[in-house]
Design a protein around this motif. Structure first.
Motif, short mmCIF file in Angstrom:
data_model
loop_
_atom_site.label_atom_id
_atom_site.label_comp_id
_atom_site.label_asym_id
_atom_site.label_seq_id
_atom_site.Cartn_x
_atom_site.Cartn_y
_atom_site.Cartn_z
N ASP A 1 0.37 -13.33 14.46
CA ASP A 1 0.31 -12.46 13.31
C ASP A 1 1.44 -13.09 12.58
OD1 ASP A 1 0.25 -10.76 11.36
OD2 ASP A 1 0.36 -8.84 12.44
N PRO A 2 1.15 -13.72 11.34
CA PRO A 2 2.15 -14.36 10.53
C PRO A 2 3.01 -13.47 9.81
CG PRO A 2 -0.15 -14.88 9.71
CD PRO A 2 -0.33 -14.30 10.96
N GLU A 3 2.24 -12.23 9.50
CA GLU A 3 2.77 -11.09 8.56
C GLU A 3 2.85 -9.79 9.35
OE1 GLU A 3 2.28 -11.65 4.13
OE2 GLU A 3 0.37 -12.57 5.10
N PRO A 4 3.77 -9.73 10.25
CA PRO A 4 3.54 -8.24 11.49
C PRO A 4 4.04 -7.39 10.55
CG PRO A 4 5.47 -9.88 11.68
CD PRO A 4 4.63 -10.53 10.85
N ASP A 5 4.69 -7.41 9.36
CA ASP A 5 5.05 -6.04 8.92
C ASP A 5 4.20 -5.67 7.72
OD1 ASP A 5 7.42 -5.78 10.22
OD2 ASP A 5 8.57 -7.10 9.07
N CYS A 6 3.16 -6.49 7.52
CA CYS A 6 2.06 -6.33 6.39
C CYS A 6 1.35 -5.20 6.57
CB CYS A 6 1.25 -7.41 6.15
SG CYS A 6 0.12 -7.35 4.78
N ARG A 7 1.28 -4.16 5.86
CA ARG A 7 0.39 -2.96 6.13
C ARG A 7 -0.85 -3.01 5.57
NH1 ARG A 7 3.26 2.47 4.58
NH2 ARG A 7 1.52 3.36 5.64
N ASN A 8 -1.94 -2.94 6.25
CA ASN A 8 -3.29 -3.24 5.66
C ASN A 8 -3.95 -1.85 4.90
OD1 ASN A 8 -3.36 -5.75 6.90
ND2 ASN A 8 -3.87 -4.72 9.01
N THR A 9 -3.00 -1.46 3.85
CA THR A 9 -3.43 -0.30 3.20
C THR A 9 -4.27 -0.66 1.98
OG1 THR A 9 -1.37 0.85 4.02
CG2 THR A 9 -2.52 1.71 2.18
N GLN A 10 -5.57 -0.06 1.78
CA GLN A 10 -6.08 -0.36 0.75
C GLN A 10 -5.85 0.44 -0.53
OE1 GLN A 10 -10.21 -0.18 2.50
NE2 GLN A 10 -9.94 -2.02 3.42
N SER A 11 -6.48 0.23 -1.34
CA SER A 11 -6.05 0.96 -2.81
C SER A 11 -6.86 2.29 -2.85
CB SER A 11 -6.81 0.19 -4.02
OG SER A 11 -8.21 0.18 -3.99
N GLY A 12 -6.19 3.22 -3.53
CA GLY A 12 -6.78 4.70 -3.44
C GLY A 12 -8.18 4.71 -4.06
N GLU A 13 -8.55 3.96 -4.79
CA GLU A 13 -10.03 3.66 -5.27
C GLU A 13 -11.18 3.42 -4.17
OE1 GLU A 13 -10.43 1.11 -8.45
OE2 GLU A 13 -12.54 1.86 -9.05
N ILE A 14 -10.64 2.22 -3.37
CA ILE A 14 -11.48 1.88 -2.19
C ILE A 14 -11.46 3.00 -1.14
CG2 ILE A 14 -11.73 0.17 -0.66
CD1 ILE A 14 -10.48 -1.87 -2.13
N LEU A 15 -10.38 3.63 -1.12
CA LEU A 15 -10.41 4.76 0.13
C LEU A 15 -11.31 5.85 -0.44
CD1 LEU A 15 -6.72 4.74 1.43
CD2 LEU A 15 -8.58 3.94 2.71
N ASP A 16 -11.36 5.99 -1.75
CA ASP A 16 -12.17 7.15 -2.39
C ASP A 16 -13.55 6.82 -2.03
OD1 ASP A 16 -12.53 9.53 -3.68
OD2 ASP A 16 -12.89 8.55 -5.38
N PHE A 17 -14.01 5.74 -2.23
CA PHE A 17 -15.20 5.21 -2.11
C PHE A 17 -15.57 5.32 -0.55
CE2 PHE A 17 -15.32 3.71 -6.36
CZ PHE A 17 -16.77 3.82 -7.07
N GLN A 18 -14.75 4.82 0.26
CA GLN A 18 -15.04 4.83 1.64
C GLN A 18 -15.30 6.11 2.15
OE1 GLN A 18 -11.63 2.70 3.33
NE2 GLN A 18 -12.87 0.80 3.38
N LEU A 19 -14.62 7.15 1.51
CA LEU A 19 -14.55 8.71 2.10
C LEU A 19 -15.95 9.19 1.55
CD1 LEU A 19 -13.04 10.84 3.23
CD2 LEU A 19 -12.05 11.60 1.11
N LYS A 20 -16.24 8.92 0.55
CA LYS A 20 -17.69 9.26 -0.06
C LYS A 20 -18.82 8.94 0.87
CE LYS A 20 -16.20 9.77 -5.04
NZ LYS A 20 -16.31 9.51 -6.19
N ALA A 21 -18.51 7.57 1.01
CA ALA A 21 -19.68 6.88 1.84
C ALA A 21 -19.67 7.82 3.54
CB ALA A 21 -19.33 5.20 2.20
N ASN A 22 -18.22 7.79 3.81
CA ASN A 22 -18.41 8.49 5.15
C ASN A 22 -19.07 10.01 4.88
OD1 ASN A 22 -16.43 10.73 6.79
ND2 ASN A 22 -16.53 8.90 7.85
#
Length: 753
Positions: free
Chosen positions: A254-275
């Motif tokens: 893992d070349p970037e161990p401190d990198c957080r795989n956090t997505q944007s609020g807009e994408i998360l919002d669409f994922q939540l609606k799909a969920n």
């Protein structure tokens, strides 16, 4: 495991089952006074053979499998293998079947003795469970063909809902009574090769099947890919190529161990609606376990939004939405049919309640608090913990009373459940007091005061509970203490003698089914036709779905006695479920079939639940088939004209009701009017039974009635029979709700045997 390999394995089991059926059938035919236990074994194996044959036909028609079907097919193959081992063991345990010499009476006694042995009973119980699972497997296998041909997702979803409902209603462990200790188990896996399968192995294999059945149903429910473009052959080839790829060990790159795989609020919002959409679809299809998994994923998505995006934290409704999602998760867990998931629902509810009550007094949501306590009390009641159920339901009841304005329907909902719990705990004064308070305060009904001059036993309206208890004492010869009882037990028939039951015992209750007598006092009251006593009993029990030793509910017994008033009381006042089956898959509509009478009860049942009309029992008989067998002309007329029963559903030996009626008319020419009624309602005379007999052929051997029946048949235009063109699976049941499109209900087909 590919379908063709499974089909080859099925062929061996079908042959083995056929050998057993042939031996048992020869024995049954030549023995006049055949015992029910022997007949039941024959019927179980025959039904199993039918299910296996239809699975084999289905696999041959669709030899290519979709990727998500592979594990499920492997589990089906595993069950078929275990089923074969059980049948082989049964053949070894019943050697008398192969012995054609000697007196049949001697063989019968020996066979009956063998069927009572613990070893054989356990094997037959396993076979019964395999049969049920394989019947349902016919539907899961058929879903693939429907998925590729169905015109709408709604049609697929409807079929999957029927399947999931059927799985929950079926007794997957048909031979294992949960209220008695298990037969002593053997070491798991040590004797599987010899067919010596223990209960733990059986439960594990069926549980694995159940899980993959949910996986398949989920895939069909959620996959929105264009079905016409699916190439199952390329899918299988791709799976084969994946299997040949080299395996790589995991590493920590893992070349970037401190990198957080956090997505944007807009994408998360669409994922939540799909969920939310996925959860809704799964719930509509009845796939509750998978819905719970996705609901939990949705909760995690909501938490990410709250933790990482300020705009969502600033929204005052977000925390409220998160609480709602957690409560919905508890609701989904509650709908799962297992103790494990009920326990998960309890845990979620406890966490939510703790979160609600720790808030400042001014911030406490009293509506949510009372609602959560109600749900928690209901969970404890499901688990049989009456004490905790009483505690939390009282808090819910008191909490809803204090809400201003009072939510009348919610208060009545909690009061009704609390009364049931108190009745279960035999605290009848509190239960009656709550019920009277609801009537007085919410419904504004006057509560009459009892007159002190009236005596309890002689006036059941004043003290019905005492009257009902006294009736039980008077039935001492029927309800006796197990320690002093002398009994002779036969199939579905119990004779007993003893002294008066101790109704003051803590273990006594009206819904207690004595394990020796095989019935409750309520069942006995129905047998005696004593509706007065029964009304007092059912008003002091939690529900009216208690079963006797044969699996019959109170409604089953009332229907079998043709007690219309009792059936009406159970259905209208106590909301008894008419869509239930006993251990022989008989509904209450089956139970009211007799040589004469029963029409009013039958009409009451199929009008209340139209789906009963074409349901089949374990032998494949509909109510109409039975009515024709028994020669009940008025019942046949009612089932056909008012119930709109299908006259062409084939029963044992693939005989239609029309052929049954013709055979009966050959013995009693007065029954010829039943033939006329069936033809009037478009019964197909061209359908052939297992011996190749159509109605025309059967009429030739109808004795004195032959000429009249032939005259009736001659007026019916000969047409190509759909049953003779289609396979056994398609002729077993017509889908009366598909506008005669020829598409059969897959879930009903799986249970129709």
């Amino acid at each position: 495991m590919d379908p063709l390999s499974i089909s080859a394995g099925v062929a061996q089991v079908v042959t083995l089952a056929g050998t057993l059926i042939k031996c048992l059938n020869r024995f049954i035919v030549k023995t006049r006074n055949i015992r029910d236990s022997i007949q039941e074994v024959h019927d179980e194996i025959f039904t199993l053979q039918v299910a296996l044959s239809e699975i084999q036909n289905m696999l041959k028609k669709r030899p290519k499998q979709l990727s998500f079907e592979r594990d499920h097919h492997a589990n089906i193959h595993r069950i078929i293998q275990l089923c074969q081992k059980s049948l082989e063991t049964l053949c070894r345990e019943l050697p008398e079947l192969k012995d054609k010499a000697g007196a049949f009476e001697r063989i019968r006694r020996s066979l009956e003795h063998s069927l009572k042995e613990e070893r054989v009973v356990e094997i037959i119980h396993h076979i019964r469970s395999y049969k049920t699972v394989l019947q349902l497997s016919l539907t899961t296998i058929s879903l693939g063909a429907l998925w590729q041909t169905a015109s709408s997702q709604n049609q697929i979803q409807a079929e999957i809902r029927k399947l999931t409902d059927a799985i929950r209603l079926s007794h997957l462990f048909a031979g294992h009574r949960r209220d008695v200790p298990l037969v002593q188990t053997r070491s798991s896996g040590s004797h599987i090769e010899t067919g010596d399968i223990d209960e733990n192995t059986l439960e594990r294999v069926i549980s694995d099947w159940r899980k993959t059945a949910d996986d398949v149903a989920t895939a069909f429910t959620l996959n929105e890919t264009d079905r016409a473009s699916i190439d199952t052959h390329s899918i299988q080839n791709s799976l084969m190529s994946v299997d040949t790829l080299p395996l790589y060990q995991e590493d920590a790159f893992d070349p970037e161990p401190d990198c957080r795989n956090t997505q944007s609020g807009e994408i998360l919002d669409f994922q939540l609606k799909a969920n939310r959409d996925v959860v809704r679809n799964l719930l509509q299809s009845g796939i509750f376990v998978k819905a719970a998994i996705y609901q939990h994923r949705g909760i995690e998505l909501m938490k990410q939004l709250l933790e990482t995006h300020d705009s969502y934290r600033a929204d005052g409704t977000s925390n409220e939405n998160l609480m709602n999602m957690k409560e919905e998760l508890a609701d989904i867990f509650s709908q799962c049919d297992s103790f494990e998931y009920h326990n998960k629902a309890k845990t979620v509810l406890e966490q939510l309640i703790a979160e609600v009550v720790k808030a400042e007094e001014s911030q406490v949501d009293n509506n949510r608090r009372a609602r959560l306590y109600h749900k928690l009390g209901a969970i404890y009641f499901k688990r049989g913990n009456v004490e905790h159920a009483t505690t939390f339901l009282k808090r819910a009841f008191n909490g809803r009373i204090e809400i201003n304005p009072r939510p009348r329907e919610l208060i009545e909902e909690t009061a009704e459940l609390l009364v049931r719990v108190l009745q279960q705990a035999q605290v009848h004064d509190e239960a009656r007091g709550i019920r009277d308070w609801v009537r007085h305060e919410l419904r504004h009904e006057a509560i009459p005061s009892p007159s002190p001059t009236q005596t309890a036993p002689n006036d059941p309206n004043t003290n019905g509970l005492t009257y009902a208890y006294q009736w039980c004492k008077d039935q001492g010869s029927k309800f006796a203490r197990p320690s002093i009882i002398r009994f002779v037990l036969t199939h579905k028939r119990i004779m007993a003698a003893g002294t008066h039951v101790n109704v003051d015992s803590k273990t006594f209750s009206f819904d207690y089914c004595d394990p020796i007598l095989g019935m409750t006092p309520m069942h006995k009251a129905i047998q005696d036709g004593n509706i007065e006593v029964l009304q007092h009993m059912v008003s002091n029990v939690a529900h009216v779905e208690q079963r006797d030793a044969s699996g019959s509910t109170l409604l089953h017994v009332a229907a079998s006695k043709r007690e219309r008033d009792i059936c009406t009381m159970l259905l209208e006042e106590r909301h008894a479920d008419p869509n239930v089956v006993d251990h022989s898959d008989m509904t209450p509509l089956h139970k009211c079939q007799t040589n004469k009478g029963g029409v009013q009860v039958a009409e009451l049942l199929f009008r209340r639940c139209p789906d009963l009309i074409d349901r089949v029992d374990v032998m494949g008989k509909t109510a109409l088939y039975m009515a024709c067998e028994k020669g009940n002309r008025k019942m046949v007329q009612s089932l056909l004209s008012q119930g709109r029963a299908s006259p062409d559903i084939q029963g044992p030996g693939k005989r239609t009701p029309l052929i049954v009626a013709i055979d009966l008319a050959a013995q009693d020419s007065q029954k010829i009017r039943i033939v006329e009624q069936l033809l009037k309602h478009n019964a197909d005379p061209n359908i052939a039974d297992a011996d190749g007999r159509t109605a025309f052929i059967a009429a030739k051997n109808a004795g004195l009635a032959a000429s009249e029946i032939r005259r009736m048949l001659s007026s019916v235009p000969r047409r190509t029979s759909t049953a003779t063109m289609n396979s056994a699976s398609s002729s077993s049941r017509r889908n009366t709700t598909s506008n005669n499109s020829g598409i059969y209900s897959l879930a009903e087909l799986a249970l129709s045997r």
